[in-house]
Design a protein around this motif. Structure first.
Motif, PDB file in Angstrom:
ATOM      1  N   VAL A 304       0.380  -1.344   0.261  1.00 24.17           N
ATOM      2  CA  VAL A 304       0.145   0.238  -0.523  1.00 24.17           C
ATOM      3  C   VAL A 304       1.317   1.399  -0.181  1.00 24.17           C
ATOM      4  O   VAL A 304       1.163   1.752   1.341  1.00 24.17           O
ATOM      5  CB  VAL A 304      -0.902  -0.020   1.418  1.00 24.17           C
ATOM      6  CG1 VAL A 304      -1.680   1.602   1.361  1.00 24.17           C
ATOM      7  CG2 VAL A 304      -1.964  -1.211   1.256  1.00 24.17           C
ATOM      8  N   GLY A 364       6.071   2.523   1.494  1.00 19.50           N
ATOM      9  CA  GLY A 364       4.841   1.698   1.269  1.00 19.50           C
ATOM     10  C   GLY A 364       4.474   1.019   2.879  1.00 19.50           C
ATOM     11  O   GLY A 364       5.893   0.227   3.091  1.00 19.50           O
ATOM     12  N   ASP A 367       0.544  -5.003   3.868  1.00 26.44           N
ATOM     13  CA  ASP A 367       0.186  -5.581   3.267  1.00 26.44           C
ATOM     14  C   ASP A 367      -0.697  -6.976   4.007  1.00 26.44           C
ATOM     15  O   ASP A 367      -1.093  -7.788   3.420  1.00 26.44           O
ATOM     16  CB  ASP A 367      -1.672  -5.525   1.820  1.00 26.44           C
ATOM     17  CG  ASP A 367      -3.223  -5.551   3.149  1.00 26.44           C
ATOM     18  OD1 ASP A 367      -3.170  -5.623   4.104  1.00 26.44           O
ATOM     19  OD2 ASP A 367      -3.439  -5.345   1.879  1.00 26.44           O
ATOM     20  N   ARG A 377      -5.351   0.521   6.470  1.00 27.00           N
ATOM     21  CA  ARG A 377      -4.751   0.894   5.232  1.00 27.00           C
ATOM     22  C   ARG A 377      -4.999   1.915   4.516  1.00 27.00           C
ATOM     23  O   ARG A 377      -4.649   2.546   4.041  1.00 27.00           O
ATOM     24  CB  ARG A 377      -5.849  -0.617   4.142  1.00 27.00           C
ATOM     25  CG  ARG A 377      -5.857  -0.568   3.263  1.00 27.00           C
ATOM     26  CD  ARG A 377      -6.039  -1.797   2.407  1.00 27.00           C
ATOM     27  NE  ARG A 377      -5.670  -3.898   2.718  1.00 27.00           N
ATOM     28  CZ  ARG A 377      -6.427  -3.974   3.706  1.00 27.00           C
ATOM     29  NH1 ARG A 377      -7.666  -3.711   4.152  1.00 27.00           N
ATOM     30  NH2 ARG A 377      -6.260  -5.116   4.519  1.00 27.00           N
ATOM     31  N   ALA A 378      -7.392   2.353   4.210  1.00 25.22           N
ATOM     32  CA  ALA A 378      -6.832   3.896   3.824  1.00 25.22           C
ATOM     33  C   ALA A 378      -6.531   5.320   4.592  1.00 25.22           C
ATOM     34  O   ALA A 378      -5.584   5.493   3.943  1.00 25.22           O
ATOM     35  CB  ALA A 378      -8.665   3.959   4.460  1.00 25.22           C
ATOM     36  N   GLU A 381      -2.967   4.690   2.934  1.00 28.32           N
ATOM     37  CA  GLU A 381      -3.342   5.413   0.905  1.00 28.32           C
ATOM     38  C   GLU A 381      -2.556   7.015   1.213  1.00 28.32           C
ATOM     39  O   GLU A 381      -2.737   7.211   0.224  1.00 28.32           O
ATOM     40  CB  GLU A 381      -4.701   4.585   0.481  1.00 28.32           C
ATOM     41  CG  GLU A 381      -4.240   3.594   0.325  1.00 28.32           C
ATOM     42  CD  GLU A 381      -5.326   2.654   0.036  1.00 28.32           C
ATOM     43  OE1 GLU A 381      -6.271   3.439  -0.070  1.00 28.32           O
ATOM     44  OE2 GLU A 381      -6.017   1.405  -1.215  1.00 28.32           O
ATOM     45  N   TRP A 384       0.542   8.212   1.616  1.00 32.60           N
ATOM     46  CA  TRP A 384       0.913   7.886   0.536  1.00 32.60           C
ATOM     47  C   TRP A 384       1.336   8.657  -0.846  1.00 32.60           C
ATOM     48  O   TRP A 384       1.427   9.447  -1.421  1.00 32.60           O
ATOM     49  CB  TRP A 384       1.432   6.861  -0.829  1.00 32.60           C
ATOM     50  CG  TRP A 384       1.900   6.991  -1.155  1.00 32.60           C
ATOM     51  CD1 TRP A 384       1.482   6.746  -2.672  1.00 32.60           C
ATOM     52  CD2 TRP A 384       3.196   7.300  -1.599  1.00 32.60           C
ATOM     53  NE1 TRP A 384       2.134   6.854  -4.058  1.00 32.60           N
ATOM     54  CE2 TRP A 384       3.387   7.404  -3.342  1.00 32.60           C
ATOM     55  CE3 TRP A 384       4.042   7.595  -0.959  1.00 32.60           C
ATOM     56  CZ2 TRP A 384       4.360   8.056  -4.032  1.00 32.60           C
ATOM     57  CZ3 TRP A 384       5.118   7.813  -1.973  1.00 32.60           C
ATOM     58  CH2 TRP A 384       5.390   7.739  -2.913  1.00 32.60           C
ATOM     59  N   ALA A 385      -0.773   9.340  -0.934  1.00 33.92           N
ATOM     60  CA  ALA A 385      -1.324  10.007  -1.927  1.00 33.92           C
ATOM     61  C   ALA A 385      -0.056  11.575  -1.514  1.00 33.92           C
ATOM     62  O   ALA A 385      -0.417  12.392  -2.708  1.00 33.92           O
ATOM     63  CB  ALA A 385      -2.371   9.894  -1.537  1.00 33.92           C
ATOM     64  N   SER A 401       1.807  -3.275  -9.188  1.00 27.67           N
ATOM     65  CA  SER A 401       0.637  -3.255  -9.482  1.00 27.67           C
ATOM     66  C   SER A 401       0.368  -3.018 -10.404  1.00 27.67           C
ATOM     67  O   SER A 401       1.113  -2.576 -11.008  1.00 27.67           O
ATOM     68  CB  SER A 401      -0.183  -2.027  -8.943  1.00 27.67           C
ATOM     69  OG  SER A 401      -1.660  -2.025  -9.065  1.00 27.67           O
TER      70      SER A 401
END
Length: 443
Positions: A304, A364, A367, A377-378, A381, A384-385, A401
């Motif tokens: 993630v 990252g 997971d 997890r969210a 994310e 990282w964003a 990915s």
């Protein structure tokens, strides 16, 4: 498509489900695949024949050399394994490398000639995937990307034709090969311009305590350091068997000048919390990582996060990266210095993004079952964003990915449009789609 057709048309082994060699053949370095059939090409003619049969039967094609790509796990299609096309021939400073060669073998051979190429970090990585995706290597500041050292290639098209590609012969296709991925054909030979390299000076520094002041000092040092120096910061958990746990800096000097390396790193070594683990002159091959193959009984955890190319490693970026790692015990952060020869290449001269970037950054969370729930997890994310939005494009080779949306994050709209036009010319049927896929432009 029949296996008998392939076995008649190619001289190398053809392995299909039910064969005694099947379970071994479908294993690749990072997992286990489930293709329709695997062709172990022993020649360029084998590649041509396998492609023509696959295209005739409307089968997707995946090319395997080193076997580190996540695309090997996508079921179906024809896998053409070119690892046997691994010859390495040196002619002065020109190096002709088979598309199935690995960087460890290349480094070993070049050392006997006092030469080197900037490659990936891992000995078992294939020359093909790394180069076609750009290739941010251990000496990227000295010599640029792996793709920047490319001067020519032999390529088999979706039609089974063999082309000699260079800046003078099919120049648009040559441009696309220098960072556009494996979208345009099977490269069965790479031609590189090598560099004099009797050995490298290598240093490994440990960091105790807060990494923030060390990263600020490292950033300032690299702003005007000699381009012979490339540095990598990593902070990894104990769960990673390939690297020592904790925060470290690995520094490579493109040449045997240990005194020059020590002088360049002196401001870092003088900081509180920084200690020297080792510093020595070594053959380049010895500093490449030896990463074991994946255990098929132990699935790889999800990841993630992502990577990006940062114009500047400012204090806010450092804070976000360090905080990401501190908040997640099973996470990793990696930074590699850019600039130098990497920045010498004009943006329009290759598809690779962000030539003005000064740092490559990756972060990252792993997971692992039981360690991340939907909320955490969210949260990872989102964290990282916030880092990625500071960058300019991402590096496809470090993107595990297979989500097709990543392609738009790898290239600018203008670059992607140009790649799509070239794709339409050489692979209008999108035979080569088991990759970070560039869809052919509409006619």
């Amino acid at each position: 498509m029949t296996v008998d057709q392939l076995r008649t048309a190619v001289s190398g082994p053809v392995v299909a489900p039910g064969d005694s060699e099947w379970d071994a053949a479908r294993r690749f370095h990072t997992g286990v695949g489930a293709p329709v059939v695997i062709v172990r090409a022993s020649s360029v003619d084998d590649v041509r024949a396998a492609l023509r049969i696959a295209v005739s039967d409307r089968e997707d094609v995946m090319i395997r050399s080193g076997g580190h790509s996540a695309w090997g796990a996508v079921p179906g299609g024809v896998t053409i394994d070119i690892s046997a096309l691994n010859s390495i021939r040196v002619d002065g400073d020109l190096v002709h490398v088979g598309g199935g060669a690995t960087w460890g073998a290349i480094a070993t051979e070049l050392a006997t000639h006092g030469l080197g190429l900037s490659s990936g970090d891992t000995a078992s990585v294939g020359v093909g995937g790394l180069t076609l995706g750009g290739g941010i290597g251990l000496m990227v500041r000295a010599w640029g990307l792996a793709a920047d050292q490319l001067v020519g290639a032999q390529l088999v098209t979706a039609d089974g034709d063999v082309l000699e590609v260079s800046p003078r012969s099919h120049p648009d296709l040559f441009w696309a090969l220098r960072g556009g991925g494996g979208n345009f054909g099977v490269v069965t030979r790479f031609d590189f311009r090598a560099h004099a390299l009797p050995a490298v000076a290598f240093a490994h520094l440990g960091i105790d305590g807060d990494a923030r002041p060390v990263l600020r000092a490292l950033r300032d040092l690299l702003a005007d350091a000699p381009r012979e120096l490339t540095a990598t910061f990593s902070d990894v958990p104990a769960m990673d068997p390939n690297m020592p746990a904790g925060a470290t800096i690995a520094a490579v000097w493109a040449g045997p000048d240990e005194a020059g390396l020590r002088a360049a790193l002196a401001p870092l070594v003088a900081l509180d919390g920084v200690h020297e683990i080792e510093a020595a002159v070594r053959p380049y091959r010895q500093i490449l990582l030896e990463v074991p193959e994946a255990d098929p009984d132990v699935p790889m955890p999800g990841f993630v996060g992502g990577n990006t190319l940062l114009d500047q490693l400012d204090d806010d970026a450092i804070e976000r990266l360090v905080a990401f790692r501190q908040a997640r015990p099973a996470s990793v952060v990696l930074l590699r210095s850019l600039g130098g020869a990497y920045a010498d290449v004009a943006q329009d001269d290759s598809p690779f993004p962000a030539r003005e970037a000064t740092w490559f950054a990756m972060a990252g969370a792993f997971d692992v079952p039981g360690m991340l729930d939907d909320t955490s997890r969210a949260d990872a994310e989102a964290a990282w964003a916030a880092i990625e939005e500071r960058g300019s494009g991402c590096y496809g080779n470090f993107t595990p990915s297979t989500d097709p949306s990543w392609v738009a994050r790898m290239f600018s709209a203008e670059t992607l449009a140009r790649l799509a036009r070239i794709k339409r010319e050489w692979d209008p049927g999108n035979v080569f789609c088991r990759n970070h896929n560039v869809v052919p432009a509409e006619a």
